[in-house]
Scaffold this motif. Structure first.
Motif, PDB file in Angstrom:
ATOM      1  N   SER A 112       0.708  -0.808  -0.031  1.00 51.37           N
ATOM      2  CA  SER A 112       0.073   0.321   0.284  1.00 51.37           C
ATOM      3  C   SER A 112       0.655   1.154   0.451  1.00 51.37           C
ATOM      4  CB  SER A 112      -1.350   0.055   1.054  1.00 51.37           C
ATOM      5  OG  SER A 112      -0.591   0.813   2.227  1.00 51.37           O
ATOM      6  N   LYS A 113       0.108   2.279  -1.033  1.00 48.06           N
ATOM      7  CA  LYS A 113       1.087   3.084  -0.916  1.00 48.06           C
ATOM      8  C   LYS A 113       1.162   4.282   0.483  1.00 48.06           C
ATOM      9  CE  LYS A 113       1.457   7.504  -3.530  1.00 48.06           C
ATOM     10  NZ  LYS A 113       0.391   8.593  -3.949  1.00 48.06           N
ATOM     11  N   ALA A 114       0.381   4.376   1.557  1.00 49.53           N
ATOM     12  CA  ALA A 114       0.337   4.913   2.661  1.00 49.53           C
ATOM     13  C   ALA A 114       1.445   4.046   3.957  1.00 49.53           C
ATOM     14  CB  ALA A 114      -0.812   4.640   3.228  1.00 49.53           C
ATOM     15  N   GLN A 115       1.389   2.158   4.041  1.00 54.88           N
ATOM     16  CA  GLN A 115       1.620   1.761   4.667  1.00 54.88           C
ATOM     17  C   GLN A 115       3.574   1.102   4.206  1.00 54.88           C
ATOM     18  OE1 GLN A 115      -0.745  -0.578   6.311  1.00 54.88           O
ATOM     19  NE2 GLN A 115      -1.556   0.415   8.038  1.00 54.88           N
ATOM     20  N   ARG A 120       8.486  -0.942   4.800  1.00 50.03           N
ATOM     21  CA  ARG A 120      10.021  -1.227   3.864  1.00 50.03           C
ATOM     22  C   ARG A 120      10.891  -0.303   5.201  1.00 50.03           C
ATOM     23  NH1 ARG A 120       6.496  -1.607   0.313  1.00 50.03           N
ATOM     24  NH2 ARG A 120       6.924  -3.506  -1.252  1.00 50.03           N
ATOM     25  N   ALA A 121      10.882   0.775   5.866  1.00 52.36           N
ATOM     26  CA  ALA A 121      11.899   1.724   6.672  1.00 52.36           C
ATOM     27  C   ALA A 121      12.038   0.183   7.843  1.00 52.36           C
ATOM     28  CB  ALA A 121      11.187   2.712   6.799  1.00 52.36           C
ATOM     29  N   MET A 122      11.076   0.049   8.316  1.00 47.70           N
ATOM     30  CA  MET A 122      10.898  -0.951   9.307  1.00 47.70           C
ATOM     31  C   MET A 122      11.932  -2.476   9.525  1.00 47.70           C
ATOM     32  SD  MET A 122       8.130  -0.218  12.152  1.00 47.70           S
ATOM     33  CE  MET A 122       6.786  -0.256  10.844  1.00 47.70           C
ATOM     34  N   HIS A 123      11.543  -2.497   8.362  1.00 42.72           N
ATOM     35  CA  HIS A 123      12.448  -3.735   7.740  1.00 42.72           C
ATOM     36  C   HIS A 123      13.606  -3.557   6.994  1.00 42.72           C
ATOM     37  CE1 HIS A 123      13.433  -6.818   4.326  1.00 42.72           C
ATOM     38  NE2 HIS A 123      12.085  -7.598   4.799  1.00 42.72           N
ATOM     39  N   GLN A 124      14.140  -2.215   6.910  1.00 40.02           N
ATOM     40  CA  GLN A 124      14.934  -2.455   6.383  1.00 40.02           C
ATOM     41  C   GLN A 124      15.997  -1.876   7.421  1.00 40.02           C
ATOM     42  OE1 GLN A 124      17.337  -2.330   3.676  1.00 40.02           O
ATOM     43  NE2 GLN A 124      19.066  -1.667   4.703  1.00 40.02           N
ATOM     44  N   SER A 125      15.839  -1.252   8.335  1.00 43.49           N
ATOM     45  CA  SER A 125      16.698  -1.360  10.095  1.00 43.49           C
ATOM     46  C   SER A 125      16.494  -2.502  10.660  1.00 43.49           C
ATOM     47  CB  SER A 125      15.481  -0.236  10.714  1.00 43.49           C
ATOM     48  OG  SER A 125      14.710  -0.627  10.959  1.00 43.49           O
ATOM     49  N   ALA A 126      16.485  -2.906   9.941  1.00 45.66           N
ATOM     50  CA  ALA A 126      16.645  -4.833  10.635  1.00 45.66           C
ATOM     51  C   ALA A 126      17.713  -4.954  10.734  1.00 45.66           C
ATOM     52  CB  ALA A 126      15.492  -5.828  11.169  1.00 45.66           C
ATOM     53  N   CYS A 127      18.380  -5.099   9.048  1.00 46.42           N
ATOM     54  CA  CYS A 127      19.323  -6.044   8.483  1.00 46.42           C
ATOM     55  C   CYS A 127      20.565  -5.540   8.575  1.00 46.42           C
ATOM     56  CB  CYS A 127      19.040  -5.245   6.674  1.00 46.42           C
ATOM     57  SG  CYS A 127      19.569  -6.289   5.653  1.00 46.42           S
ATOM     58  N   GLY A 128      20.871  -5.839   9.624  1.00 47.15           N
ATOM     59  CA  GLY A 128      22.207  -5.287   9.930  1.00 47.15           C
ATOM     60  C   GLY A 128      22.111  -5.909  11.363  1.00 47.15           C
TER      61      GLY A 128
END
Length: 160
Positions: A112-115, A120-128
């Motif tokens: 969805s555009k809104a969520q 994706r930001a939460m997913h990316q921040s977990a990487c590492g």
């Protein structure tokens, strides 16, 4: 908690903890994991989730967990290797609930555009911080949740 012996060879957790909240945010259900995974989850909430959400909807009120320790093979597939869940090194997150009651689910919100941008930001921040980060782009087994585990790889984190 007491050590958890494995029902299958390779399963079990020597020093498990039952996590009911992280960084002051309750989990939808208690999740059993090892201490390192609990600390990594805490750091992700503090440095990834809270900054991504900010004051939206009054902030994060709950983290929706669907799995912690579970003695099983990867994706519950017969003949596969033991999942990191079976070692107490993984947690599955299906979404978050905001203080205003709005649910942001991986299944419904990823595209969805809104969520989608927030997820994706939460997913990316977990990487590492986590060794493995899987979500809807990984495969059909992860279309409705994020899989985070603290497995170590020589080449760094595996994120998809």
């Amino acid at each position: 908690m007491s050590a958890i012996p494995g029902k299958i060879k390779g399963c079990g957790v020597e020093n498990p903890v039952s996590v009911t909240s992280v960084a002051g945010i309750p989990l939808s259900r208690a999740a059993t994991m090892d201490c390192n995974t609990a600390i990594t989850l805490h750091n992700w909430v503090e440095k990834g989730v809270k900054p991504a959400v900010g004051r939206l909807g009054g902030g994060v009120a709950r983290i929706d967990v669907i799995s912690g320790y579970s003695c099983r093979t990867r994706n519950n597939q017969k003949g596969k290797r033991i999942s990191e869940h079976g070692k107490g090194k993984a947690v599955d997150i299906s979404g978050i609930t905001l203080a205003n009651g709005v649910s942001i689910s991986v299944l419904k919100g990823w595209n969805s555009k809104a969520q989608g941008k927030l997820l994706r930001a939460m997913h990316q921040s977990a990487c590492g911080p986590f060794g493995t980060v899987l979500g809807p782009s990984a495969n059909s087994f992860h279309r409705d949740h994020f899989h985070f585990d603290t497995a170590k790889y020589r080449s760094g984190s595996y994120c998809k």
